[in-house]
Structure formats: structure tokens, C-alpha cells
Design a protein around this motif. Structure first.
Motif, PDB file in Angstrom:
ATOM      1  N   VAL A 194      46.116  36.890  44.687  1.00  0.00           N
ATOM      2  CA  VAL A 194      45.170  37.807  45.318  1.00  0.00           C
ATOM      3  C   VAL A 194      43.826  37.691  44.600  1.00  0.00           C
ATOM      4  CG1 VAL A 194      44.648  40.216  45.863  1.00  0.00           C
ATOM      5  CG2 VAL A 194      47.010  39.380  46.010  1.00  0.00           C
ATOM      6  N   VAL A 195      42.751  37.597  45.390  1.00  0.00           N
ATOM      7  CA  VAL A 195      41.403  37.486  44.830  1.00  0.00           C
ATOM      8  C   VAL A 195      40.984  38.857  44.284  1.00  0.00           C
ATOM      9  CG1 VAL A 195      38.986  36.961  45.318  1.00  0.00           C
ATOM     10  CG2 VAL A 195      40.821  35.641  46.435  1.00  0.00           C
ATOM     11  N   VAL A 196      40.596  38.885  42.997  1.00  0.00           N
ATOM     12  CA  VAL A 196      40.174  40.151  42.376  1.00  0.00           C
ATOM     13  C   VAL A 196      38.686  40.138  42.023  1.00  0.00           C
ATOM     14  CG1 VAL A 196      42.475  40.677  41.487  1.00  0.00           C
ATOM     15  CG2 VAL A 196      40.874  39.331  40.081  1.00  0.00           C
ATOM     16  N   LEU A 197      38.044  38.977  42.102  1.00  0.00           N
ATOM     17  CA  LEU A 197      36.601  38.875  41.850  1.00  0.00           C
ATOM     18  C   LEU A 197      36.051  37.719  42.670  1.00  0.00           C
ATOM     19  CD1 LEU A 197      33.991  39.620  40.219  1.00  0.00           C
ATOM     20  CD2 LEU A 197      34.725  37.903  38.522  1.00  0.00           C
ATOM     21  N   ALA A 198      34.907  37.961  43.352  1.00  0.00           N
ATOM     22  CA  ALA A 198      34.225  36.905  44.105  1.00  0.00           C
ATOM     23  C   ALA A 198      32.745  37.255  44.083  1.00  0.00           C
ATOM     24  CB  ALA A 198      34.755  36.821  45.527  1.00  0.00           C
ATOM     25  N   THR A 199      32.001  36.550  43.230  1.00  0.00           N
ATOM     26  CA  THR A 199      30.597  36.887  43.052  1.00  0.00           C
ATOM     27  C   THR A 199      29.725  35.640  42.995  1.00  0.00           C
ATOM     28  OG1 THR A 199      29.005  38.031  41.604  1.00  0.00           O
ATOM     29  CG2 THR A 199      30.891  36.979  40.562  1.00  0.00           C
ATOM     30  N   ALA A 200      28.487  35.793  43.461  1.00  0.00           N
ATOM     31  CA  ALA A 200      27.517  34.700  43.380  1.00  0.00           C
ATOM     32  C   ALA A 200      26.569  34.892  42.209  1.00  0.00           C
ATOM     33  CB  ALA A 200      26.724  34.610  44.677  1.00  0.00           C
ATOM     34  N   SER A 201      26.716  35.980  41.486  1.00  0.00           N
ATOM     35  CA  SER A 201      25.841  36.269  40.336  1.00  0.00           C
ATOM     36  C   SER A 201      26.703  36.609  39.134  1.00  0.00           C
ATOM     37  CB  SER A 201      24.902  37.429  40.676  1.00  0.00           C
ATOM     38  OG  SER A 201      25.636  38.574  41.078  1.00  0.00           O
ATOM     39  N   GLU A 210      37.855  34.918  40.720  1.00  0.00           N
ATOM     40  CA  GLU A 210      39.048  35.140  39.899  1.00  0.00           C
ATOM     41  C   GLU A 210      40.223  35.507  40.819  1.00  0.00           C
ATOM     42  OE1 GLU A 210      38.466  37.992  36.800  1.00  0.00           O
ATOM     43  OE2 GLU A 210      36.972  36.780  35.733  1.00  0.00           O
ATOM     44  N   VAL A 211      41.385  34.895  40.530  1.00  0.00           N
ATOM     45  CA  VAL A 211      42.601  35.118  41.332  1.00  0.00           C
ATOM     46  C   VAL A 211      43.736  35.493  40.391  1.00  0.00           C
ATOM     47  CG1 VAL A 211      44.227  34.146  42.993  1.00  0.00           C
ATOM     48  CG2 VAL A 211      41.827  33.413  43.018  1.00  0.00           C
ATOM     49  N   GLN A 212      44.462  36.560  40.735  1.00  0.00           N
ATOM     50  CA  GLN A 212      45.640  36.949  39.961  1.00  0.00           C
ATOM     51  C   GLN A 212      46.894  36.362  40.595  1.00  0.00           C
ATOM     52  OE1 GLN A 212      45.942  41.187  39.248  1.00  0.00           O
ATOM     53  NE2 GLN A 212      44.490  41.094  37.531  1.00  0.00           N
ATOM     54  N   HIS A 213      47.837  35.914  39.743  1.00  0.00           N
ATOM     55  CA  HIS A 213      49.071  35.264  40.199  1.00  0.00           C
ATOM     56  C   HIS A 213      50.283  35.888  39.521  1.00  0.00           C
ATOM     57  CE1 HIS A 213      46.267  32.004  41.391  1.00  0.00           C
ATOM     58  NE2 HIS A 213      45.782  32.105  40.143  1.00  0.00           N
ATOM     59  N   ASN A 214      51.419  35.773  40.210  1.00  0.00           N
ATOM     60  CA  ASN A 214      52.719  36.110  39.622  1.00  0.00           C
ATOM     61  C   ASN A 214      53.426  34.797  39.356  1.00  0.00           C
ATOM     62  OD1 ASN A 214      55.345  36.801  39.030  1.00  0.00           O
ATOM     63  ND2 ASN A 214      55.612  38.190  40.772  1.00  0.00           N
ATOM     64  N   ILE A 215      53.427  34.385  38.082  1.00  0.00           N
ATOM     65  CA  ILE A 215      54.046  33.123  37.698  1.00  0.00           C
ATOM     66  C   ILE A 215      55.313  33.447  36.906  1.00  0.00           C
ATOM     67  CG2 ILE A 215      53.762  30.909  36.550  1.00  0.00           C
ATOM     68  CD1 ILE A 215      51.836  31.348  38.877  1.00  0.00           C
ATOM     69  N   ALA A 216      56.481  33.290  37.575  1.00  0.00           N
ATOM     70  CA  ALA A 216      57.780  33.559  36.945  1.00  0.00           C
ATOM     71  C   ALA A 216      57.828  34.968  36.368  1.00  0.00           C
ATOM     72  CB  ALA A 216      58.086  32.521  35.860  1.00  0.00           C
ATOM     73  N   GLY A 217      57.249  35.932  37.093  1.00  0.00           N
ATOM     74  CA  GLY A 217      57.289  37.320  36.655  1.00  0.00           C
ATOM     75  C   GLY A 217      56.211  37.695  35.653  1.00  0.00           C
ATOM     76  N   THR A 218      55.297  36.762  35.371  1.00  0.00           N
ATOM     77  CA  THR A 218      54.232  37.011  34.398  1.00  0.00           C
ATOM     78  C   THR A 218      52.880  37.004  35.104  1.00  0.00           C
ATOM     79  OG1 THR A 218      55.512  35.961  32.640  1.00  0.00           O
ATOM     80  CG2 THR A 218      53.141  36.184  32.274  1.00  0.00           C
ATOM     81  N   LEU A 219      52.020  37.948  34.734  1.00  0.00           N
ATOM     82  CA  LEU A 219      50.687  38.028  35.339  1.00  0.00           C
ATOM     83  C   LEU A 219      49.772  36.993  34.693  1.00  0.00           C
ATOM     84  CD1 LEU A 219      48.672  39.528  37.195  1.00  0.00           C
ATOM     85  CD2 LEU A 219      48.150  41.002  35.220  1.00  0.00           C
ATOM     86  N   VAL A 220      49.186  36.137  35.546  1.00  0.00           N
ATOM     87  CA  VAL A 220      48.260  35.106  35.096  1.00  0.00           C
ATOM     88  C   VAL A 220      47.029  35.156  35.993  1.00  0.00           C
ATOM     89  CG1 VAL A 220      47.872  32.640  34.783  1.00  0.00           C
ATOM     90  CG2 VAL A 220      50.093  33.635  34.203  1.00  0.00           C
ATOM     91  N   THR A 221      45.820  35.047  35.373  1.00  0.00           N
ATOM     92  CA  THR A 221      44.573  35.037  36.131  1.00  0.00           C
ATOM     93  C   THR A 221      43.881  33.699  35.942  1.00  0.00           C
ATOM     94  OG1 THR A 221      44.293  37.422  35.846  1.00  0.00           O
ATOM     95  CG2 THR A 221      42.341  36.155  36.477  1.00  0.00           C
TER      96      THR A 221
END
Length: 284
Positions: A194-201, A210-221
Motif C-alpha cells: 500500500v502506498v503511504v507516501l507520494a510526493t513531488a517535493s 514509499e510503499v509498505q509491504h507484508n513480507i513473511a509477516g514482517t512490516l517492510v517499507t
């Protein structure tokens, strides 16, 4: 002897001929009367005639039935038992017996028929919940695929960790990995998320996502910086999939040339070597 055709003698001849004819007709009439008298009265003929009529009608009906009805229907009383058997007749109703199938002892039954207990059902892992100020509560489904963010990841200009500052104001500790696939080439999400940040400045990071991920139950950005202006294809709150294009390589922000600056960190915010992490986990 020739009789005259006119005169008294001719008239006498004609009368004699008529008398002879009458004498010949009379015996014939008598024979007809005798034949009629020998015929029995009609009341005696009616029973016989009725019997003959009924017999004739019966014969004609039998011929019609035998020529118009199929042989199977005519003989159904002989074949019903073999066609519909097994059956039991109880009064006016017919009760069919249950059917059975015999299987030879040497027949091997398939595993699917042998028993359903041989199958195991594994529940999907629960989603990972995250709280982001700009988005709120996020439910992250575990990603089953991880990819490189660019098509040619082997082309790099700078790695993660300590370094000599390449420009005035640049850090001597590099928090990310710089990929050089070429200006304008696609930038892709490394995994579902899921996109949590999208900025041109984004300050020194320029155009940044910035995108947050669920990788094997662990939060990774994952953070993608220095992209071209106007190249972003997603916004905050959007769901992305592994390999989905989110922008293009550029040189915005504090940059010395077109490249993708990729940063990766966990829930504690501490950056780690994204190249080494991806090299161990890329699945496609």
C-alpha cells in the motif's frame, strides 16, 4: 315349313308361338318358386349371420392391432420383468429394489475416493495491520512475490553504507542503493503493498514514493527517490502489486545524475542494505 308373314295364317302362327313361349316360362317360374320355398325364414338366418359378422369384425380388429402396434408392446407382459427388474409387485404399486455394484477384490480405488481425511487445509496467514498518519489503519496481505525495482539491477553507481560524499551536502553514509538503468526507464514496486507516501517535493529525495509491504509477516517499507517529475502513476492509499510500474528514473532533488535511489527499512525506521536483501528474496 315357311309360314306366311301376313293374313289369317300369319296371325294363327303368332298365337301359337306365344302359347309355346308361355308353356316354356311356366316351368321356369315353378322352379324359382321351389327354390325360394327351400330358403329358411329370415328369423332362422339372423343368429348365424350375427355370428359371422362378429367373427369377421374380430378378425379385422386382430389384423389392425398386429400391424400397427410394435412387437414389444404386444409382448410386454413377457418382457416387463427383464426390462424393469428388479422389482416387487405389491397390490397396485411397484416397489423398485435398490441397485448394487460389485467391485472385484483386486481393483485399486483412487486416493480421492479412498478417503477425504488424506487432505490437509492450511489457513492463509492473517493480514498485517499498520498505522500511518497520512492513511490511517492499513491491512497488509502477505506478498508471495518479490522483484527488482528496475529491469537491470546489476547497473549501480553507489552501494549502501559509508562512502565519500559525491557532492556538496551529500551524506558520507549512504542510506540506500543507487541503480543506473537509464533516464526514463520504469521504476517498479518490489512487492505487493500500500502506498503511504507520494510526493513531488521530497526535499533532497525529489519525487519520492514509499510503499509498505507484508513480507513473511514482517512490516517492510520501500522508498523510491529522484524519479522524474510527473511520472508517478499511484497515490497515497493505493494498493500495488509486485512488478507494477509506479514511476520513471529521473534526477530530481539532490542528485548528481539520473538514477533510482532505493531505501528500505523496517518498523523501527532503521535503513538496511536493500540490494543484499533483494538478492536473497527476489522470486521473479
Amino acid at each position: 315349313m315357311t309360314f306366311p308373314h301376313s293374313g289369317r295364317r300369319a296371325a294363327a302362327r303368332s298365337r301359337a308361338a306365344v302359347r309355346g313361349t308361355r308353356s316354356r316360362v311356366r316351368p321356369a317360374n315353378q322352379a324359382i318358386r321351389a327354390a325360394i320355398a327351400s330358403v329358411p325364414p329370415m328369423r332362422d338366418l339372423l343368429p348365424r349371420r350375427s355370428g359371422l359378422v362378429l367373427l369377421g369384425l374380430g378378425f379385422v380388429g386382430a389384423m389392425v392391432v398386429s400391424s400397427s402396434v410394435p412387437a414389444l408392446a404386444v409382448s410386454v407382459s413377457d418382457t416387463t420383468a427383464s426390462v424393469y427388474a428388479p422389482a416387487q409387485y405389491t397390490g397396485d404399486s411397484v416397489e423398485l429394489e435398490p441397485q448394487h455394484i460389485e467391485v472385484a477384490s483386486d481393483v485399486v480405488m483412487p486416493a480421492a475416493v479412498a478417503g477425504a481425511s488424506s487432505y490437509a487445509v492450511e489457513a492463509a496467514p492473517p493480514p498485517l495491520l499498520s498505522q500511518v498518519a497520512s492513511v490511517g489503519s492499513i491491512s497488509l496481505i502477505e506478498s508471495d512475490r518479490i522483484v527488482w525495482p528496475v529491469l537491470t539491477p546489476e547497473r549501480q553507481s553507489d552501494g549502501f553504507g559509508p562512502r565519500s560524499a559525491p557532492c556538496a551536502g551529500c551524506s558520507t553514509v549512504h542510506d540506500g542503493v543507487d541503480f543506473n538503468p537509464g533516464n526514463g526507464t520504469p521504476v517498479m514496486a518490489i512487492a505487493d503493498g500500500v502506498v503511504v507516501l507520494a510526493t513531488a517535493s521530497g526535499g533532497g529525495l525529489g519525487v519520492n514514493i514509499e510503499v509498505q509491504h507484508n513480507i513473511a509477516g514482517t512490516l517492510v517499507t520501500s522508498s523510491y527517490a529522484h524519479m522524474q517529475g510527473g511520472s508517478m502513476t499511484v497515490g497515497v492509499g493505493d494498493h500495488v502489486t509486485a512488478g507494477q510500474q509506479i514511476g520513471r528514473v529521473g534526477t530530481t532533488g539532490q542528485s548528481t545524475g539520473p538514477h533510482l535511489h532505493l531505501e528500505m527499512f523496517g518498523s523501527d525506521g532503521v535503513r538496511f542494505d536493500g540490494f543484499a536483501w533483494l538478492a536473497m528474496r527476489v522470486t521473479g
